[in-house]
Design an enzyme around this catalytic site. Structure first.
Site, PDB file in Angstrom:
ATOM      1  N   GLY A  46       0.689  -1.124   0.138  1.00  0.00           N
ATOM      2  CA  GLY A  46      -0.156  -0.235   0.087  1.00  0.00           C
ATOM      3  C   GLY A  46       0.999   1.115  -0.007  1.00  0.00           C
ATOM      4  O   GLY A  46       1.964   0.995   0.296  1.00  0.00           O
ATOM      5  N   GLN A  51       3.106   9.981   1.127  1.00  0.00           N
ATOM      6  CA  GLN A  51       4.325   9.304   1.251  1.00  0.00           C
ATOM      7  C   GLN A  51       5.495   9.539   0.219  1.00  0.00           C
ATOM      8  O   GLN A  51       6.511   9.588   0.277  1.00  0.00           O
ATOM      9  CB  GLN A  51       4.006   7.801   1.276  1.00  0.00           C
ATOM     10  CG  GLN A  51       3.580   7.255   2.609  1.00  0.00           C
ATOM     11  CD  GLN A  51       3.376   5.753   2.430  1.00  0.00           C
ATOM     12  OE1 GLN A  51       2.440   5.353   1.983  1.00  0.00           O
ATOM     13  NE2 GLN A  51       4.230   5.036   3.221  1.00  0.00           N
ATOM     14  N   CYS A  91       5.730  -0.150   7.221  1.00  0.00           N
ATOM     15  CA  CYS A  91       5.222   1.166   6.302  1.00  0.00           C
ATOM     16  C   CYS A  91       6.191   1.266   5.573  1.00  0.00           C
ATOM     17  O   CYS A  91       7.589   1.316   6.045  1.00  0.00           O
ATOM     18  CB  CYS A  91       4.695   2.213   7.063  1.00  0.00           C
ATOM     19  SG  CYS A  91       4.558   3.718   6.307  1.00  0.00           S
ATOM     20  N   LEU A  92       6.225   1.663   4.167  1.00  0.00           N
ATOM     21  CA  LEU A  92       7.348   1.870   3.448  1.00  0.00           C
ATOM     22  C   LEU A  92       8.131   3.291   4.215  1.00  0.00           C
ATOM     23  O   LEU A  92       9.315   3.536   3.783  1.00  0.00           O
ATOM     24  CB  LEU A  92       6.941   2.245   2.295  1.00  0.00           C
ATOM     25  CG  LEU A  92       6.633   0.959   1.444  1.00  0.00           C
ATOM     26  CD1 LEU A  92       6.091   1.016  -0.190  1.00  0.00           C
ATOM     27  CD2 LEU A  92       7.929  -0.082   1.201  1.00  0.00           C
ATOM     28  N   HIS A 133      -4.877   2.076   7.367  1.00  0.00           N
ATOM     29  CA  HIS A 133      -3.501   2.722   7.243  1.00  0.00           C
ATOM     30  C   HIS A 133      -3.240   3.721   6.358  1.00  0.00           C
ATOM     31  O   HIS A 133      -2.328   4.825   6.664  1.00  0.00           O
ATOM     32  CB  HIS A 133      -2.494   1.503   7.331  1.00  0.00           C
ATOM     33  CG  HIS A 133      -1.091   1.463   7.091  1.00  0.00           C
ATOM     34  ND1 HIS A 133      -0.239   1.120   8.079  1.00  0.00           N
ATOM     35  CD2 HIS A 133      -0.402   2.362   6.242  1.00  0.00           C
ATOM     36  CE1 HIS A 133       1.038   1.658   7.846  1.00  0.00           C
ATOM     37  NE2 HIS A 133       1.117   2.484   6.727  1.00  0.00           N
ATOM     38  N   HIS A 137      -2.143   8.152   6.590  1.00  0.00           N
ATOM     39  CA  HIS A 137      -1.268   8.939   5.978  1.00  0.00           C
ATOM     40  C   HIS A 137      -1.840  10.028   5.308  1.00  0.00           C
ATOM     41  O   HIS A 137      -1.339  11.427   5.496  1.00  0.00           O
ATOM     42  CB  HIS A 137      -0.530   8.335   4.680  1.00  0.00           C
ATOM     43  CG  HIS A 137       0.374   7.007   5.122  1.00  0.00           C
ATOM     44  ND1 HIS A 137       1.484   7.459   5.983  1.00  0.00           N
ATOM     45  CD2 HIS A 137       0.638   5.772   5.064  1.00  0.00           C
ATOM     46  CE1 HIS A 137       2.057   6.389   6.120  1.00  0.00           C
ATOM     47  NE2 HIS A 137       1.587   5.336   5.571  1.00  0.00           N
TER      48      HIS A 137
END
Ligand code: QAP
Ligand code: CO
Length: 173
Positions: A46, A51, A91-92, A133, A137
């Protein structure tokens, strides 16, 4: 298509509250394609526009086994949520860190697709976790915000240490 740089915690830009997408046009579809390339390349399941430093309400995900089920949500809204589940999230934007987070188990979400068409979807389990999630963000929240202050401090420390080691490694090379 292009791979986009991912902002990492605790970068303050992750705290930006994203604005609604005004128009689903070719430029937005290009951004969507770039976000998928970035997510699949990572690899991740995701990615929210936040991000990649684009503060518009847009997220992409693919929670399928074969990585062959891309899903796009433009201007997502949670219409209903029920129950609870604990899932070990990553999370990236918080590489190498995983922690249990409690969220709703079942949700109904409304959004626009890549053609600007509205749709509604019921989700449970991992798909529900992933949508929630990623919407977090868009609202400036990161999953580590749900941890205790002590655990959150440990996460910052671990990330700083990882970055220091990575920098030393690339110096030596
Ligand atoms: C969010 O997370 C998520 O630490 C998406 O070193 C996570 O794609 C939703 C990743 C869990 C539901 C459950 C994380 C890749 C990817 C890392 C991701 C890493 C490399 C995380
Ligand atoms: Co994330």
């Amino acid at each position: 298509m292009a791979k986009l740089p991912i902002i990492e915690f605790p970068d303050p830009r992750l705290r930006t509250i994203a604005k609604p997408v005004a128009r689903v046009d070719d430029a937005l579809r290009r951004l969507i394609d770039d976000m998928f390339e970035t997510m699949y390349d990572a690899p991740g399941i995701g990615l929210a526009a936040t991000q990649v430093d684009v503060h518009q309400r847009l997220l992409v995900l693919d929670v399928s086994e074969g990585n062959d089920t891309p899903q796009v949500f433009v201007n997502p809204e949670i219409l209903a949520s029920d129950g609870s589940q604990v899932y070990q999230e990553g999370c990236l934007s918080v590489p190498g860190i995983y922690a249990d987070v409690k969220r709703a188990n079942t949700i109904t979400v409304r959004a626009l697709d890549r053609h600007g068409q509205p749709f509604e979807l019921s989700a449970h389990g991992l798909l529900a976790v992933c949508i929630l999630h990623e919407i977090d963000h868009l609202d400036g929240r990161v999953f580590v915000d749900y941890l205790s202050p002590l655990k959150k401090a440990l996460v910052r420390k671990k990330l700083a240490k990882q970055r220091k080691l990575a920098a030393e490694d690339s110096d030596a090379a």
